[in-house]
Design an enzyme around this catalytic site. Structure first.
Site, PDB file in Angstrom:
ATOM      1  N   LYS A  22       1.009 -10.752   6.418  1.00 14.68           N
ATOM      2  CA  LYS A  22      -0.059 -10.799   5.345  1.00 14.68           C
ATOM      3  C   LYS A  22       0.461 -10.700   3.912  1.00 14.68           C
ATOM      4  O   LYS A  22      -0.080 -11.576   3.119  1.00 14.68           O
ATOM      5  CB  LYS A  22      -1.255 -10.063   5.862  1.00 14.68           C
ATOM      6  CG  LYS A  22      -2.297 -10.023   4.804  1.00 14.68           C
ATOM      7  CD  LYS A  22      -3.420  -8.899   4.988  1.00 14.68           C
ATOM      8  CE  LYS A  22      -3.137  -7.594   4.396  1.00 14.68           C
ATOM      9  NZ  LYS A  22      -3.250  -7.288   2.864  1.00 14.68           N
ATOM     10  N   ASN A  23       1.194  -9.762   3.616  1.00 13.11           N
ATOM     11  CA  ASN A  23       1.209  -9.399   2.406  1.00 13.11           C
ATOM     12  C   ASN A  23       2.563 -10.187   2.025  1.00 13.11           C
ATOM     13  O   ASN A  23       2.799  -9.945   0.720  1.00 13.11           O
ATOM     14  CB  ASN A  23       1.780  -7.867   2.174  1.00 13.11           C
ATOM     15  CG  ASN A  23       0.385  -6.929   2.311  1.00 13.11           C
ATOM     16  OD1 ASN A  23      -0.554  -7.387   2.335  1.00 13.11           O
ATOM     17  ND2 ASN A  23       0.736  -5.454   2.340  1.00 13.11           N
ATOM     18  N   CYS A 117     -11.561   0.302  -5.144  1.00 16.15           N
ATOM     19  CA  CYS A 117     -11.763   0.059  -3.789  1.00 16.15           C
ATOM     20  C   CYS A 117     -11.697   1.432  -3.010  1.00 16.15           C
ATOM     21  O   CYS A 117     -11.696   2.187  -3.556  1.00 16.15           O
ATOM     22  CB  CYS A 117     -10.534  -0.897  -3.173  1.00 16.15           C
ATOM     23  SG  CYS A 117      -9.126  -0.179  -3.146  1.00 16.15           S
ATOM     24  N   ARG A 122      -6.961   1.826  -8.360  1.00 13.90           N
ATOM     25  CA  ARG A 122      -5.886   0.645  -8.211  1.00 13.90           C
ATOM     26  C   ARG A 122      -5.981  -0.036  -9.522  1.00 13.90           C
ATOM     27  O   ARG A 122      -6.307  -1.444  -9.291  1.00 13.90           O
ATOM     28  CB  ARG A 122      -6.182  -0.169  -7.009  1.00 13.90           C
ATOM     29  CG  ARG A 122      -5.875   0.832  -5.789  1.00 13.90           C
ATOM     30  CD  ARG A 122      -6.097  -0.032  -4.212  1.00 13.90           C
ATOM     31  NE  ARG A 122      -5.018  -1.054  -4.107  1.00 13.90           N
ATOM     32  CZ  ARG A 122      -4.763  -1.754  -3.013  1.00 13.90           C
ATOM     33  NH1 ARG A 122      -5.770  -1.569  -1.972  1.00 13.90           N
ATOM     34  NH2 ARG A 122      -3.834  -2.368  -2.555  1.00 13.90           N
ATOM     35  N   ASP A 305       0.781   2.081   4.146  1.00  5.85           N
ATOM     36  CA  ASP A 305      -0.109   1.129   5.246  1.00  5.85           C
ATOM     37  C   ASP A 305       0.088   1.634   6.371  1.00  5.85           C
ATOM     38  O   ASP A 305      -0.560   1.082   7.516  1.00  5.85           O
ATOM     39  CB  ASP A 305       0.159  -0.282   4.901  1.00  5.85           C
ATOM     40  CG  ASP A 305      -0.394  -1.042   3.634  1.00  5.85           C
ATOM     41  OD1 ASP A 305      -1.251  -0.256   2.933  1.00  5.85           O
ATOM     42  OD2 ASP A 305       0.099  -1.927   3.384  1.00  5.85           O
ATOM     43  N   ARG A 397      -9.247  -8.511   8.190  1.00  5.49           N
ATOM     44  CA  ARG A 397      -8.309  -9.079   6.906  1.00  5.49           C
ATOM     45  C   ARG A 397      -6.843  -9.003   7.045  1.00  5.49           C
ATOM     46  O   ARG A 397      -6.332  -9.817   6.639  1.00  5.49           O
ATOM     47  CB  ARG A 397      -8.819  -7.960   5.840  1.00  5.49           C
ATOM     48  CG  ARG A 397     -10.169  -8.062   5.400  1.00  5.49           C
ATOM     49  CD  ARG A 397     -10.261  -7.203   4.089  1.00  5.49           C
ATOM     50  NE  ARG A 397      -9.224  -7.698   3.171  1.00  5.49           N
ATOM     51  CZ  ARG A 397      -8.773  -6.572   2.154  1.00  5.49           C
ATOM     52  NH1 ARG A 397      -9.402  -5.546   2.296  1.00  5.49           N
ATOM     53  NH2 ARG A 397      -7.784  -6.799   1.612  1.00  5.49           N
TER      54      ARG A 397
END
Ligand code: UD1
Length: 419
Positions: A22-23, A117, A122, A305, A397
């Protein structure tokens, strides 16, 4: 609202196939803004952050066509809007990745500030400072960043914190700038390297790919290219930990074991039974796990993560372990939920102290962010009885059909509707 229900204790056995990262997919999709020719990306993961990015690119004028479920062609001959609206950015902070490319190609961008968030403030100050150094005028008004320039001009930019999307944004902005740019203290994450490799295929001139200093010689235009997104190391790591917790033998297929060394080293120290062969990692569960301490840091360090998932693993180790989070200030929201399942974890400033060896018991728990959700799923897999994880949109997500993949290897897991 959808929930995931898990009945814990089922041993996991078989093969899990890992999706594209994803990233890496998100910045590569944003890179399509840099050219009027089509960009083809293979191995695109089917996750909602990708759909959100495609919606945003569509809003800016792009057409995106899937020629297979994992291959997409994105084409943007003419930019139709320069605005990334609040409604889109608030659902996904990575939307800010359109700022650098929009500005570079069209000299103007109006992008909503992402705001806070669940896992912390951030900020994007380093993205904005870097763009100013490249000659952009930056104004903050009404919650938006307004950035404008004639043509960006190469500059030397030092980022005083390692930032992944900051490095990506500035790299994309500098590609078509006039002259040379030197980016210092760049993030080393494999996803940054993947973006840089795509940019080179599009005609960019970049030296130092994979290092902390990227040297860019500006070019006038970029052209079409095709690129395969690297495997998702966070998804792979999550399944490896699922296997270590509850598996008979799981094969995690289609990953890049080199990208997972920070995790696999810790797992081996903890006594997990792992075997690497080509692009597969085999993990056999059932070993007694020892406690190991972990401190998150930028790549090649232990990824933030994977911190939440590793914490679930450590609840099952025989002894006390300490996990220290150095990247985000508020990334322990999963602790209270794991404690509700019977874990014994105490937070001490930026560290969590885990008293391992607890038997988890199923409970209704609330997902608070993407990776926290994954830690609760892992908890549910080993807990006795039934666990219901609420707010699974966080999971969607970044994890492709997680319950289908787990069900295929034996987990008792299903998605259910409210009530
Ligand atoms: C990316 C990843 C995210 C991962 C994170 C850290 C994507 C889409 N997301 O997020 O999954 O958790 O890297 O590996 O790739 N910072 C500043 N000023 C800035 C930018 C960042 O102070 O302008 C700080 C942040 O608050 C944080 C640290 O730098 O403390 C690292 O954040 P960063 O690498 O930018 O995270 P993201 O790129 O948002």
């Amino acid at each position: 609202m959808k929930k995931v229900k898990i009945v814990g204790g089922a041993p996991l056995e078989g093969k899990v196939e890992i999706a594209g990262a994803k990233n890496a997919a998100l910045p590569c999709l944003a890179a399509a803004l840099l050219t009027d020719e089509p960009i083809t990306l293979h191995n695109i993961p089917q996750v909602t952050d990708v759909s959100t990015t495609l919606k945003l690119l569509g809003h800016l004028g792009a057409t995106a066509t899937f020629s297979s479920p994992r291959t997409i062609e994105v084409s943007l001959p003419k930019i139709k809007s320069y605005i990334a609206p609040y409604e889109m950015v608030k659902t996904m902070r990575a939307s800010v990745l359109v700022l650098g490319p929009l500005l570079s190609r069209h000299g103007y961008a109006l992008v909503s500030l992402p705001g806070g968030c669940a896992i912390g403030a951030r900020p994007i100050d380093l993205h904005l400072e870097g763009l100013s150094k490249l000659g952009a005028r930056i104004e903050l008004k009404h919650g938006y960043v307004e950035a404008s320039c004639r043509r960006l001009k190469g500059a030397e930019i030092y980022m005083d914190t390692v930032t992944v999307t900051g490095t990506e944004n500035l790299l994309m902005a500098s590609i078509r700038a006039e002259g040379d740019t030197v980016l210092k203290n760049c993030a080393l994450e494999p996803e940054v390297t993947d973006l840089a490799n795509l940019l080179v295929k599009m005609g960019a001139q970049i030296e130092g790919i994979g290092t902390s200093i990227l040297k860019v010689r500006g070019v006038d235009r970029l052209h079409s290219a095709a690129h395969t997104i690297i495997p998702d190391r966070i998804e792979a790591g999550t399944y490896i930990m699922a296997g270590a917790l509850s598996g008979r033998e799981l094969e995690i297929e289609g990953c890049n074991p080199q990208h997972l060394v920070a995790l696999t080293d810790k797992l081996l120290q903890a006594g997990a039974n792992l075997r690497v062969e080509g692009d597969s990692i085999w993990v056999r569960g059932g070993n007694k796990l020892n406690p190991v301490d972990v401190k998150t840091s930028p790549y090649p360090g232990f990824p933030t993560d994977m911190q939440a998932q590793f914490m679930t693993l450590m609840t099952q180790a025989e002894g006390v372990s300490i996990i220290t989070e150095t990247i985000f200030e508020n990334r322990f929201l999963h602790v209270a939920e794991l404690d509700r399942m019977g874990a014994r974890i105490k937070i001490d400033n930026h560290s969590a102290v885990i008293m391992g060896g607890t038997r988890l018991s199923g409970a209704r728990v609330m997902a608070t962010d993407l990776r926290a959700s994954a830690s609760l799923i892992l908890g549910g897999l080993v807990a006795s009885g039934e666990t219901v994880v609420e707010r699974v949109y966080h999971l969607d997500r970044g994890y492709e059909r997680i319950e289908e993949k787990l069900k295929k290897v034996g987990a008792k897991i299903e998605r259910i509707d409210d009530d």
